[in-house]
Scaffold this active site. Structure first.
Site, PDB file in Angstrom:
ATOM      1  N   CYS A   1      69.094  26.590  33.955  1.00  0.00           N
ATOM      2  CA  CYS A   1      69.149  28.019  33.610  1.00  0.00           C
ATOM      3  C   CYS A   1      70.554  28.579  33.811  1.00  0.00           C
ATOM      4  O   CYS A   1      71.017  29.419  33.026  1.00  0.00           O
ATOM      5  CB  CYS A   1      68.144  28.804  34.441  1.00  0.00           C
ATOM      6  SG  CYS A   1      66.431  28.372  34.066  1.00  0.00           S
TER       7      CYS A   1
ATOM      8  N   CYS B   1      61.495  24.287  24.743  1.00  0.00           N
ATOM      9  CA  CYS B   1      61.540  24.043  26.185  1.00  0.00           C
ATOM     10  C   CYS B   1      61.294  25.328  26.972  1.00  0.00           C
ATOM     11  O   CYS B   1      61.237  25.302  28.191  1.00  0.00           O
ATOM     12  CB  CYS B   1      62.850  23.382  26.612  1.00  0.00           C
ATOM     13  SG  CYS B   1      64.323  24.359  26.347  1.00  0.00           S
TER      14      CYS B   1
END
Length: 162
Positions: A104, A33
């Protein structure tokens, strides 16, 4: 799209690089990813305070900025207090993140957790009650390669702030 603080932490990352004398290393993410974060800790074994911390991150601007921010938040804290850092705190300290990039901040939280778990495993081979090794790609829900959409952070294994 990004706050000025995110841009600053991406362009001028704090605590970037390898820490050769680290006594704990946590790696989270998934190359599939695109975001992989490695957190290095130098922990004082007598006080369990994080004396030094560094990161190496392969990823987007938000991944680098959140890695940098989490190192700033964790440095000087005890392990117990560092484990209280949430993805929400990381994102808020950066002035917010776009919804598609909130994963994130969760990756940054998981990186600290993984490094601290590594410390305890090296120290005496067991984890304190309630601490688990974060799994790979928890942040993206294991859906690497799927179209991104706004993420909801729901996990039984993590302290997730909404």
């Amino acid at each position: 799209m990004y706050s000025q603080k995110v841009v600053d932490y991406f362009m001028n990352p704090r605590n970037a690089g390898r820490l050769d004398d680290a006594n704990a290393i946590g790696e989270v993410g998934n190359p599939k990813c695109g975001d992989v974060m490695k957190i290095y800790l130098k922990i004082n074994p007598e006080t369990e305070v994080i004396d030094d911390i560094r990161f190496e991150t392969f990823g987007c601007a938000a991944a680098i900025a959140t890695s940098s921010m989490v190192t700033e938040l964790a440095k000087g804290r005890t392990l117990e207090n560092a484990l209280k850092i949430t993805n929400k705190e990381v994102a808020e300290e950066l002035g917010g993140l776009p919804p598609a990039k909130l994963h994130c901040s969760l990756l940054a939280q998981e990186g600290i957790e993984a490094a601290i778990a590594d410390y305890y495993m090296r120290k005496d081979g067991k984890l304190p009650e309630g601490l688990k090794f974060p799994g790979n790609c928890v942040a993206c829900g294991g859906g690497c390669g799927e179209e991104e959409e706004e993420e909801t952070f729901v996990s039984e294994d993590h302290r997730v702030a909404e």
